[in-house]
Scaffold this active site. Structure first.
Site, PDB file in Angstrom:
ATOM      1  N   LYS A   1       0.854  -1.193   0.000  1.00 49.64           N
ATOM      2  CA  LYS A   1       0.000   0.000   0.000  1.00 49.64           C
ATOM      3  C   LYS A   1       0.883   1.233   0.000  1.00 49.64           C
ATOM      4  O   LYS A   1       1.768   1.385   0.846  1.00 49.64           O
ATOM      5  CB  LYS A   1      -0.910   0.052   1.228  1.00 49.64           C
TER       6      LYS A   1
ATOM      7  N   ASP B   1      -3.723   4.027  -2.205  1.00 48.55           N
ATOM      8  CA  ASP B   1      -4.679   4.504  -1.212  1.00 48.55           C
ATOM      9  C   ASP B   1      -4.618   6.032  -1.116  1.00 48.55           C
ATOM     10  O   ASP B   1      -3.998   6.587  -0.215  1.00 48.55           O
ATOM     11  CB  ASP B   1      -4.373   3.866   0.146  1.00 48.55           C
TER      12      ASP B   1
ATOM     13  N   LYS C   1      -7.612   7.967  -1.464  1.00 51.28           N
ATOM     14  CA  LYS C   1      -8.890   8.440  -0.906  1.00 51.28           C
ATOM     15  C   LYS C   1      -9.387   9.704  -1.617  1.00 51.28           C
ATOM     16  O   LYS C   1      -9.656  10.733  -1.008  1.00 51.28           O
ATOM     17  CB  LYS C   1      -8.766   8.686   0.596  1.00 51.28           C
TER      18      LYS C   1
ATOM     19  N   ASP D   1     -13.627  14.715  -4.344  1.00 49.81           N
ATOM     20  CA  ASP D   1     -13.741  16.029  -4.988  1.00 49.81           C
ATOM     21  C   ASP D   1     -14.988  15.989  -5.861  1.00 49.81           C
ATOM     22  O   ASP D   1     -15.761  15.025  -5.808  1.00 49.81           O
ATOM     23  CB  ASP D   1     -12.480  16.318  -5.811  1.00 49.81           C
TER      24      ASP D   1
ATOM     25  N   THR E   1     -10.873   4.430  10.234  1.00 49.65           N
ATOM     26  CA  THR E   1     -10.725   3.617  11.441  1.00 49.65           C
ATOM     27  C   THR E   1     -10.272   4.429  12.649  1.00 49.65           C
ATOM     28  O   THR E   1     -10.297   3.937  13.774  1.00 49.65           O
ATOM     29  CB  THR E   1      -9.739   2.455  11.209  1.00 49.65           C
TER      30      THR E   1
ATOM     31  N   ARG F   1       2.394  -0.608  10.884  1.00 51.39           N
ATOM     32  CA  ARG F   1       3.462  -0.568  11.883  1.00 51.39           C
ATOM     33  C   ARG F   1       3.833  -1.907  12.516  1.00 51.39           C
ATOM     34  O   ARG F   1       5.012  -2.113  12.805  1.00 51.39           O
ATOM     35  CB  ARG F   1       3.104   0.471  12.954  1.00 51.39           C
TER      36      ARG F   1
END
Length: 231
Positions: free
Chosen positions: A31, A57, A59, A62, A119, A210
């Protein structure tokens, strides 16, 4: 089978390349998001994604014409998955789907994945921005809109996975961040689940950052998560 995406969230090309190499063979996709793309540009994205599956990714959110144009520009990168915000509305989602179909004639089209509720947001945070109801209610509301408008799937937290599968069945592609192996720090994720639990709940793809990229041995960390998914 649930597939594993490693989230490479760094502005540093050398570090990103190191993480991609370390996890090769242990993850199904990488990603790349705002942090890397803004810092290094899309030539670097293309270089890092060569011979790898890419979850792009960004997102996008607009007006419909702008999002459609953005996706036409991104189509040559051939991501497996690309994200837009479901909150952009029916027209934006429909134009996004149309742009990808027109840009990918004769080759596989990226799956259009709509982000429902981030999230990092819980019920209190949603209330602060004027959204009444629970995160699950908002996810189902936006999910129904996005899928009906042409999205192939949804980004959601693992907490909403059972409700999404009950409501929409097996067809939508569900991409799930907020995954933390047992004992891992939750960081800025408000709604989390272990890899195995997310797989059991119906995730098609899980996104792990992470716990892999912050490990002393990212390859081994990814291998252990993959083993948990297949156990």
């Amino acid at each position: 089978m649930t597939r594993l995406i490693v989230a490479i969230d760094t502005p540093d090309m050398d570090r990103a390349a190191e993480l991609a190499r370390a996890t090769d063979g242990h993850v199904d996709a990488i990603k790349l998001g705002l942090e890397f793309c803004y810092a290094r540009g899309f030539d670097a994205v293309a270089e890092l994604a060569r011979d790898r599956q890419l979850f792009l990714d960004l997102k996008l959110h607009d007006i419909p014409n702008t999002v459609a144009g953005g996706l036409r520009s991104l189509a040559p990168l051939a991501p497996a998955l690309v994200t837009i915000h479901a909150a952009g509305g029916r027209a934006m989602i429909g134009r996004a789907r149309e742009a990808l179909e027109q840009s990918c004639v004769g080759r596989e089209r990226p799956r259009l994945i709509a982000v429902t509720v981030l999230t990092s947001l819980d019920g209190h945070a949603l209330h602060e921005i004027g959204v009444e109801g629970t995160p699950e209610e908002q996810v189902l509301r936006l999910g129904a809109l996005a899928l009906d408008a042409g999205a192939d799937g949804l980004v959601c937290s693992p907490a909403e996975l059972p409700a999404l599968r009950r409501t929409f069945g097996a067809e939508p592609v569900l991409v799930v961040p907020g995954i933390r192996p047992e004992g891992a720090d939750h960081g800025d994720q408000a709604r989390v689940m272990t890899p195995r639990a997310a797989a059991d709940a119906g995730a098609d793809w899980i996104v792990v950052g992470r716990p892999i990229t912050g490990s002393a041995d990212p390859g081994d960390a990814a291998r252990r998560i993959r083993a948990e998914l297949t156990a």
